[in-house]
Scaffold this active site. Structure first.
Site, short mmCIF file in Angstrom:
data_model
loop_
_atom_site.label_atom_id
_atom_site.label_comp_id
_atom_site.label_asym_id
_atom_site.label_seq_id
_atom_site.Cartn_x
_atom_site.Cartn_y
_atom_site.Cartn_z
N GLY A 281 78.53 -10.41 54.82
CA GLY A 281 77.47 -11.27 55.32
C GLY A 281 77.77 -11.72 56.73
O GLY A 281 78.91 -11.60 57.21
N GLN B 284 77.57 -17.08 64.05
CA GLN B 284 78.92 -16.48 64.11
C GLN B 284 79.06 -15.50 65.27
O GLN B 284 80.18 -15.08 65.59
CB GLN B 284 79.26 -15.79 62.78
CG GLN B 284 79.40 -16.78 61.62
CD GLN B 284 79.75 -16.09 60.33
OE1 GLN B 284 78.86 -15.60 59.63
NE2 GLN B 284 81.03 -16.02 60.01
N CYS C 38 85.84 -15.93 55.33
CA CYS C 38 84.85 -16.15 56.38
C CYS C 38 85.31 -15.40 57.63
O CYS C 38 86.47 -15.53 58.02
CB CYS C 38 84.72 -17.65 56.67
SG CYS C 38 83.50 -18.01 57.96
N LEU C 39 84.40 -14.64 58.23
CA LEU C 39 84.77 -13.86 59.41
C LEU C 39 85.13 -14.77 60.58
O LEU C 39 85.81 -14.33 61.51
CB LEU C 39 83.62 -12.91 59.79
CG LEU C 39 83.25 -11.88 58.71
CD1 LEU C 39 82.06 -11.05 59.15
CD2 LEU C 39 84.45 -10.99 58.37
N HIS D 286 76.86 -19.34 51.16
CA HIS D 286 77.84 -19.41 52.26
C HIS D 286 77.12 -19.26 53.61
O HIS D 286 77.39 -20.02 54.55
CB HIS D 286 78.87 -18.30 52.04
CG HIS D 286 79.92 -18.17 53.10
ND1 HIS D 286 81.26 -18.41 52.86
CD2 HIS D 286 79.85 -17.78 54.39
CE1 HIS D 286 81.95 -18.20 53.97
NE2 HIS D 286 81.12 -17.80 54.92
N GLU D 287 76.20 -18.29 53.70
CA GLU D 287 75.51 -18.03 54.98
C GLU D 287 74.51 -19.14 55.32
O GLU D 287 74.39 -19.52 56.48
CB GLU D 287 74.79 -16.67 54.94
CG GLU D 287 75.68 -15.46 54.65
CD GLU D 287 76.91 -15.35 55.53
OE1 GLU D 287 76.91 -15.90 56.65
OE2 GLU D 287 77.89 -14.73 55.08
N HIS E 69 76.27 -21.87 56.88
CA HIS E 69 76.52 -21.62 58.31
C HIS E 69 75.34 -22.09 59.16
O HIS E 69 75.53 -22.64 60.25
CB HIS E 69 76.72 -20.13 58.58
CG HIS E 69 78.14 -19.64 58.45
ND1 HIS E 69 79.19 -20.18 59.17
CD2 HIS E 69 78.69 -18.65 57.70
CE1 HIS E 69 80.32 -19.53 58.86
NE2 HIS E 69 80.04 -18.61 57.97
O1 K1U Z 1 79.90 -15.42 56.65
C1 K1U Z 1 80.94 -14.78 56.72
O2 K1U Z 1 81.89 -15.22 57.33
C2 K1U Z 1 81.03 -13.44 56.01
C3 K1U Z 1 81.78 -13.52 54.71
C4 K1U Z 1 80.79 -13.65 53.57
C5 K1U Z 1 81.35 -14.09 52.26
C6 K1U Z 1 82.31 -13.38 51.59
C7 K1U Z 1 82.78 -13.80 50.37
C8 K1U Z 1 82.30 -14.93 49.82
C9 K1U Z 1 81.38 -15.65 50.47
C10 K1U Z 1 80.89 -15.23 51.69
C11 K1U Z 1 82.60 -12.24 54.55
O3 K1U Z 1 82.06 -11.17 54.52
S1 K1U Z 1 84.31 -12.39 54.42
C12 K1U Z 1 84.87 -10.72 54.20
C13 K1U Z 1 84.65 -10.18 52.84
O4 K1U Z 1 84.39 -10.91 51.92
C14 K1U Z 1 84.74 -8.72 52.59
C15 K1U Z 1 85.18 -7.86 53.55
C16 K1U Z 1 85.26 -6.50 53.28
C17 K1U Z 1 84.89 -6.00 52.07
C18 K1U Z 1 84.47 -6.87 51.08
C19 K1U Z 1 84.41 -8.23 51.34
ZN ZN Z 2 81.47 -17.47 56.98
#
Ligand code: K1U
Ligand code: ZN
Length: 171
Positions: A46, A51, A94-95, A136-137, A140
């Site tokens: 996401g 971001q 979270c990225l 989560h988004e 944000h």
């Molecule tokens: O909003 C963000 O920072 C993105 C975040 C979204 C998220 C993930 C997990 C739970 C809630 C929200 C991410 O994508 S973190 C990376 C991640 O979860 C992932 C990366 C590669 C493959 C699978 C998952």
């Molecule tokens: Zn995030």
């Protein structure tokens, strides 16, 4: 399509409340395309526009498991119109807070209303990872980070670590 740089904690932009999208313009289409590219490049499931430093209520999500069957959805002005009483705990990442994870409890299922890139208003019911990711988004978009759902002790620790790293990088 362009991979744009990610905004990282403790950047104050992450605390901004994003502005609603009033119309689907070419600028919004380009933003959405760049967000999808940036999300896949990270990689993540996401991304919220803030971001990449754009305070607009735009979210991209792709929770599909198949690497070869990409299926991104763009959510404009998403809002939760219903949440289940049942909760689920997910170890969130979270990225904008790289390599830090924490368990967050949120409603297990949600119904979200949003505008598509065709300008249509639709509703979607979600469960599992998609429900977690949508919440989560949408957080944000309101300047809320998943660490705000953790204990003060954990939040203070992660803030300290990322503030120190940012100072080191700036020196
Ligand atoms: O909003 C963000 O920072 C993105 C975040 C979204 C998220 C993930 C997990 C739970 C809630 C929200 C991410 O994508 S973190 C990376 C991640 O979860 C992932 C990366 C590669 C493959 C699978 C998952
Ligand atoms: Zn995030």
């Amino acid at each position: 399509m362009t991979v744009r740089p990610l905004v990282i904690l403790p950047d104050a932009q992450l605390r901004l409340i994003s502005e609603p999208v009033s119309a689907v313009t070419e600028e919004i289409r380009t933003l959405a395309r760049d967000m999808i590219e940036t999300m896949y490049d990270a990689p993540g499931v996401g991304l919220a526009a803030i971001q990449i430093g754009v305070a607009k209520r735009v979210v991209t999500i792709d929770t599909s498991k198949d690497e070869n069957a990409k299926n991104p959805t763009v959510y404009l002005n998403p809002e939760i119109v219903w949440s289940s009483e049942e909760k689920r705990v997910y170890d969130e990442g979270c990225l904008s807070i790289p390599e830090f994870y924490g368990e967050v409890e949120r409603p297990d299922r949600v119904r979200v209303r949003y505008m598509t890139l065709d300008g249509e208003t639709v509703e979607q019911e979600a469960d599992g990872l998609l429900a977690t990711c949508l919440q989560h988004e949408i957080d944000h978009l309101n300047g809320v980070l998943f660490i705000d759902h953790l204990s003060k002790l954990k939040r203070d620790r992660v803030m300290k670590k990322f503030t120190k790293a940012a100072k080191r990088d700036a020196a």
